[in-house]
Write a protein that holds these residues in place. Structure first.
Motif, PDB file in Angstrom:
ATOM      1  N   ALA A   1       7.175  11.852  93.567  1.00  0.00           N
ATOM      2  CA  ALA A   1       8.581  12.087  93.227  1.00  0.00           C
ATOM      3  C   ALA A   1       9.391  12.411  94.468  1.00  0.00           C
ATOM      4  O   ALA A   1      10.494  11.883  94.663  1.00  0.00           O
ATOM      5  N   ARG A   2       8.856  13.284  95.347  1.00  0.00           N
ATOM      6  CA  ARG A   2       9.589  13.637  96.579  1.00  0.00           C
ATOM      7  C   ARG A   2       9.739  12.423  97.477  1.00  0.00           C
ATOM      8  O   ARG A   2      10.769  12.241  98.135  1.00  0.00           O
TER       9      ARG A   2
ATOM     10  N   LEU B   1       9.485  11.171  87.288  1.00  0.00           N
ATOM     11  CA  LEU B   1       9.897  12.561  87.480  1.00  0.00           C
ATOM     12  C   LEU B   1      11.057  12.657  88.457  1.00  0.00           C
ATOM     13  O   LEU B   1      12.049  13.361  88.210  1.00  0.00           O
ATOM     14  N   GLY B   2      10.962  11.932  89.575  1.00  0.00           N
ATOM     15  CA  GLY B   2      12.045  11.968  90.556  1.00  0.00           C
ATOM     16  C   GLY B   2      13.338  11.418  90.005  1.00  0.00           C
ATOM     17  O   GLY B   2      14.420  11.981  90.236  1.00  0.00           O
TER      18      GLY B   2
ATOM     19  N   LEU C   1      14.921  13.842  87.244  1.00  0.00           N
ATOM     20  CA  LEU C   1      15.560  15.025  87.830  1.00  0.00           C
ATOM     21  C   LEU C   1      16.910  14.702  88.446  1.00  0.00           C
ATOM     22  O   LEU C   1      17.788  15.566  88.531  1.00  0.00           O
TER      23      LEU C   1
ATOM     24  N   LEU D   1      20.305  17.253  87.677  1.00  0.00           N
ATOM     25  CA  LEU D   1      20.706  17.981  88.879  1.00  0.00           C
ATOM     26  C   LEU D   1      22.119  17.612  89.300  1.00  0.00           C
ATOM     27  O   LEU D   1      22.923  18.480  89.667  1.00  0.00           O
TER      28      LEU D   1
ATOM     29  N   VAL E   1      19.351  15.539  79.934  1.00  0.00           N
ATOM     30  CA  VAL E   1      17.899  15.386  80.074  1.00  0.00           C
ATOM     31  C   VAL E   1      17.369  14.373  79.066  1.00  0.00           C
ATOM     32  O   VAL E   1      16.561  13.494  79.402  1.00  0.00           O
TER      33      VAL E   1
END
Length: 355
Positions: A12-13, A229-230, A233, A237, A264
């Motif tokens: 994800a990062r 996931l990335g 988010l 955010l 979400v």
């Protein structure tokens, strides 16, 4: 279990970091940031397109005809509209041609089988914005005349007429901020999140780097989980950041938790759809086109729902939601989770070597 979670976090990062090199995504984020950060200034200009009558400007209307006195009386207290009475159409036309009046209205009584009525003939310039402003101001004046005529003629009816409510001088800036600006800044990040999901999958397939990720060793499901996931988010955010900036600009946002839950749920569904399209189509341009057309179609079809998602967001933001609004937020969360689990099940059956 802990190792699997960390691996998904690394993927994800990696994807979020790579987004900083995507000029299209960075530009889209910058535009949203500009809109949210300077919303108090932009609302004034954008409201002029959303509701031209919100822009203060004096409009002078030349009035002729035997019913013209009623129109003059009905618009006597209207802000931004002044009326000038003319005895003849020729004199009014000359004033219009010379620019002394902005528009012309001829109001005449005529009789038919149903009784006496008022016929209105309006003439306005064909200019773009100025013409729109004149028509908007003139419309309010004609609505006032209609209300007065209905009230005056109610005495001739057999049954009493329900009294009309008093006009409410609501600010158009309030309506624009919560019905247009807030849903835009909530849903646009979600739409971008799904588009990012399409890109991160199709790029790995087109470049042949998906096999390198599996050397870790990682299963295709773990890789897709990290990428999802990335992307997921990214939507909430951004939405949270935009709501903070709107609040700093004087646009108070209520029910922040429910609004984030709404984003979400939608982000889960759109990211899952984007990943599914990427794995099935495998070509970036075709997948993006299908994603965009599908989302636009779904957004249009949402008008058939008891409450459109944009309406739900607006009602939550102004702290005026009904029970249906909260129920729909829960429904969107369930749908998003269901779509995500469905796509994840599909991924587990995909042959990674065939990609």
């Amino acid at each position: 279990m802990g190792w699997a979670v960390r691996v998904r976090g690394v993927v994800a990062r990696r994807d979020l970091t790579s987004l900083t090199r995507e000029k299209t995504i960075v530009l889209a984020l910058a535009i949203q940031l500009f809109v949210a950060a300077f919303s108090s200034f932009l609302v004034v200009g954008l409201t002029s397109l959303y509701d031209p009558s919100a822009v203060q400007g004096q409009v002078t209307v030349g009035v002729t005809g035997d019913a013209g006195d009623g129109l003059v009386a009905a618009t006597a207290g209207q802000d931004g509209l002044a009326t000038v009475r003319f005895d003849s159409r020729e004199a009014a036309s000359q004033a219009f041609d010379s620019g002394r009046v902005d528009a012309l209205v001829r109001a005449e009584h005529y009789t038919d089988d149903g009784g006496t009525r008022v016929r209105i003939t309006a003439t306005a310039p064909a200019e773009s914005f100025r013409g729109t402003l004149i028509v908007a101001q003139l419309r309010e004046g004609l609505e006032s005349l209609e209300r007065g005529e209905r009230q005056a003629r109610s005495q001739y009816l057999d049954d009493p007429v329900i009294p009309l409510p008093d006009e409410v001088g609501a600010s158009p800036y309030f309506g624009f901020s919560y019905t247009v600006l807030v849903p835009l800044l909530l849903f646009l990040p979600v739409f971008i999140a799904g588009s990012v999901a399409v890109d991160v999958v199709t790029e790995e397939i087109e470049r042949g780097t998906l096999e390198l990720l599996q050397v870790a060793p990682l299963s295709l499901t773990a890789i897709v989980d990290g990428k999802a996931l990335g992307a997921v988010l990214l939507g909430p955010l951004q939405a949270a950041a935009w709501m903070v900036l709107l609040t700093l600009n004087g646009i108070e946002i209520a029910n922040v938790g429910a609004l984030l839950a709404l984003t979400v749920g939608l982000a889960l569904a759109l990211v899952a759809v984007g990943i599914g399209l990427g794995l099935v189509v495998r070509e970036r341009q075709r997948a993006q086109l299908l994603y965009s057309l599908g989302i636009l179609g779904a957004f249009a079809a949402a008008a058939l729902l008891p409450e459109h998602p944009a309406t739900t967001a607006a009602l939550l933001a102004i702290d005026s939601p009904g029970r249906l609004s909260y129920v729909l937020v829960g429904v969107y969360l369930v749908i998003g989770l269901g779509v995500a689990l469905g796509v994840r099940s599909l991924v587990s059956r995909v042959d990674a070597e065939g990609l």
